[in-house]
Structures are given as C-alpha cells and as structure tokens.
Design an enzyme around this catalytic site. Structure first.
Site, mmCIF file in Angstrom:
data_model
loop_
_atom_site.group_PDB
_atom_site.id
_atom_site.type_symbol
_atom_site.label_atom_id
_atom_site.label_comp_id
_atom_site.label_asym_id
_atom_site.label_seq_id
_atom_site.Cartn_x
_atom_site.Cartn_y
_atom_site.Cartn_z
ATOM 1 N N LYS A 43 3.206 10.066 3.177
ATOM 2 C CA LYS A 43 2.640 8.722 2.977
ATOM 3 C C LYS A 43 3.617 7.671 3.485
ATOM 4 O O LYS A 43 3.227 6.713 4.149
ATOM 5 C CB LYS A 43 2.333 8.490 1.492
ATOM 6 C CG LYS A 43 1.075 9.207 1.010
ATOM 7 C CD LYS A 43 0.955 9.238 -0.505
ATOM 8 C CE LYS A 43 -0.234 10.106 -0.924
ATOM 9 N NZ LYS A 43 -0.321 10.367 -2.369
ATOM 10 N N GLN A 87 2.263 8.711 -7.931
ATOM 11 C CA GLN A 87 1.834 10.063 -7.548
ATOM 12 C C GLN A 87 1.566 10.910 -8.798
ATOM 13 O O GLN A 87 2.380 10.939 -9.726
ATOM 14 C CB GLN A 87 2.931 10.715 -6.677
ATOM 15 C CG GLN A 87 2.563 12.057 -6.109
ATOM 16 C CD GLN A 87 1.436 12.003 -5.066
ATOM 17 O OE1 GLN A 87 1.260 11.020 -4.366
ATOM 18 N NE2 GLN A 87 0.669 13.070 -4.989
ATOM 19 N N ASP A 113 -5.144 3.408 -4.913
ATOM 20 C CA ASP A 113 -5.711 4.726 -5.174
ATOM 21 C C ASP A 113 -7.143 4.620 -5.706
ATOM 22 O O ASP A 113 -7.904 5.582 -5.652
ATOM 23 C CB ASP A 113 -4.884 5.442 -6.261
ATOM 24 C CG ASP A 113 -3.998 6.549 -5.705
ATOM 25 O OD1 ASP A 113 -4.350 7.131 -4.669
ATOM 26 O OD2 ASP A 113 -2.966 6.829 -6.344
HETATM 27 N N1 GUN Z 1 -2.120 13.653 -6.463
HETATM 28 C C1 GUN Z 1 -2.967 14.362 -5.683
HETATM 29 N N2 GUN Z 1 -3.734 13.517 -4.954
HETATM 30 C C2 GUN Z 1 -3.365 12.270 -5.285
HETATM 31 C C3 GUN Z 1 -3.795 10.987 -4.857
HETATM 32 O O1 GUN Z 1 -4.690 10.804 -4.027
HETATM 33 N N3 GUN Z 1 -3.145 9.940 -5.431
HETATM 34 C C4 GUN Z 1 -2.176 10.095 -6.347
HETATM 35 N N4 GUN Z 1 -1.620 8.996 -6.860
HETATM 36 N N5 GUN Z 1 -1.763 11.260 -6.763
HETATM 37 C C5 GUN Z 1 -2.345 12.345 -6.228
#
Ligand code: GUN
Length: 284
Positions: A49, A93, A116
């Site tokens: 990311k 995350q 998100d």
């Molecule tokens: N863990 C797995 N996929 C995601 C996501 O799209 N966003 C976040 N914040 N955590 C994750």
C-alpha cells in the site's frame, strides 16, 4: 475456456488515471496506514500500500506499533490522525491484537477519512445507497465485473462469505446494481446447488480451492477474492498463493474468471488510492 480478467492491468490503468488527476488538479493527498504487531501477511499488504501510494503521488506514512499496544494508545493515534490536515485517509490494518476492540477503533476514525469504508457511518450510508467511501475489495470486485459485463441487472449473484470487509458490502453493491443476490456461508445447505444457479459467483471464504470447478455454471463470471498461502507441491519448502476457487476446473466452465494472484488483490490497493484521492478532493 474462460477469459481471464487481468486485475493487475486494470489496477495499473486506474493508478495511472489517479496520478494524472493528482497532477492536473495539483492535489497532495495523504494516507496514513497503521499496523499493530507483526502479522506477516499484514506486513506485506502494508508495504504494498505504501509503495503504490508513493508511485501514484500520494503522501504515505506508515505507523508501526508494537503488538502490546493498548486500546487507549491506538485511540490516541487515531485522534491525532483525525486532526492532521495533511492526512485525508486513515487505514488501520486488520486484524488487530486481541487486547484491542477493532470495532471501537474503526468507529473512532473520522468517517470523512475512513477510506476503508469500514466505519458504522460509511456502512450505514452504503446500505442506504448514499454517497460514501465504498470498501476497497468490494469496489474492486464491481469494477472487474463491469469490465466484462456492463449489464448486471437481473443477474443471479452468489456471494460466498459474510465478512464485514468483503461478503456483506459486496452483496450491497450487487444489490444496488439490481442483481438478485444470495449470500452463502459456512451454514449454507447445498452450496453446490447455489453455485450452479449463479451467473455471478464471488468467492470470499478464505479456504484454498474450496469452490470446485463442477459447481460453476457454464458461462458464469467468477471473481475469486481469496488469497491463501499454501505449500507448493512442485517446489518443496516453497509456498504459493491460491484463491478460494479451483481455478483450472472453474475456468473450464466459466465465461470469465479472475486469477490469484493478479485479480482482485491489485484492485483493492487501486481502490484504496481512489478513495484517498476522492477524500483529498472533498477536503479541498
Ligand atoms: N485486512 C485485510 N484486508 C483489509 C482491508 O482491506 N483493510 C484493512 N484495514 N485491513 C484489512
């Protein structure tokens, strides 16, 4: 034999469009990514990311906190990021360590920075059909679907998996696109039968090759959200990534299918960047 939907190429195109928009509008979007503890998979996602943000012209900062971080410490960081004018997107995350209540953390993120789309406000707005941050993986699935089938209305869509991150929001988006939506899960009876009826099949279960090829309807569109790391039978001691669908078997019957890797995964990141740019535009 199914046509493979090239998520990596579509994601690259979206990132190129975003980079162009950022420079044309002279934006400086900022994304804060918070990682607590040392989950290996999360570490890879967070690194990807950060790299994708920088390449697109988004200022990216990663906050790495120890596994023993308390809820109050994490809430304090979220409050600081909520108040930071340089930051337009905040991503904490998941999963978080067990001493932390993930829902309380997500609810503390300013809904206008919740790129998100996980906060109660954004999820509520999504289900009401109001403007909101659309969760990244579900948004990516819809872009891939529309790429190969612009006419979704009336199609039977089966979502396997009912998570807050993928299953539930992607079902909302399919419903908003006028599909007839079924959500299957671990307690569903006759999953094979449900699959055989589905024009669109979204697999988000988290079990390697769980959906068998013979369950797939002839001519269906298959979107595989799974990212499962398994031992590679061909290379002892090595691992490889596989989806939730038996790719070979499903590809023999489907009209279109997404690969793993290179399908939904890159789209999730592209949509995160898209939401961050949207947030920066709105803030201006
Ligand atoms: N863990 C797995 N996929 C995601 C996501 O799209 N966003 C976040 N914040 N955590 C994750």
């Amino acid at each position: 034999m199914a046509e493979v939907i090239d998520g990596a190429a579509i994601a690259k195109r979206i990132r190129g469009e975003l980079a162009h928009l950022i420079s044309a509008k002279k934006l400086q979007p900022g994304l804060a990514v918070v990682l607590v503890g040392d989950n290996q998979a999360s570490e890879v996602y967070v690194r990807n990311k950060g790299r994708a943000s920088e390449e697109t012209g988004i200022l990216s900062e990663t906050h790495r906190l120890p596994a023993a971080t308390t809820q109050d410490e994490l809430l304090a960081l979220v409050a600081q990021l909520n108040a930071d004018k340089k930051i337009h997107g905040i991503l904490v995350q998941l999963p978080l360590p067990p001493q932390i209540d993930a829902q309380a953390i997500i609810a503390a993120i300013d809904p206008d920075k919740d790129v998100d789309g996980f906060s109660p406000v954004n999820i509520g707005r999504l289900s009401l059909g109001l403007p909101c941050f659309v969760p990244c993986t579900p948004q990516g699935c819809m872009i891939l679907l529309r790429e190969v089938e612009p006419h979704l209305a009336g199609k039977r869509a089966l979502v396997i998996g009912r998570s807050n991150i993928v299953g539930k929001p992607v079902a909302q988006l399919l419903l908003a696109a006028n599909c007839t939506v079924t959500i299957a899960h671990s307690r569903t009876r006759d999953l094979a039968d449900e699959c055989r009826r589905a024009d669109i099949l979204i697999a988000a279960i988290g079990k390697p090759a769980f959906v068998r090829g013979e369950w797939v309807k002839e001519g269906a569109i298959v979107v595989d959200v799974g990212i499962n790391r398994i031992a590679d039978p061909a290379l002892p001691g090595k691992t490889r990534l596989v989806g939730d669908v038996d790719f070979k078997g499903a590809a023999a019957r489907a009209a279109f299918i997404t690969p793993v890797p290179g399908g939904v995964g890159p789209m999730t990141i592209a949509c995160l960047l898209k939401n961050t740019v949207q947030s920066a535009e709105k803030a201006r």
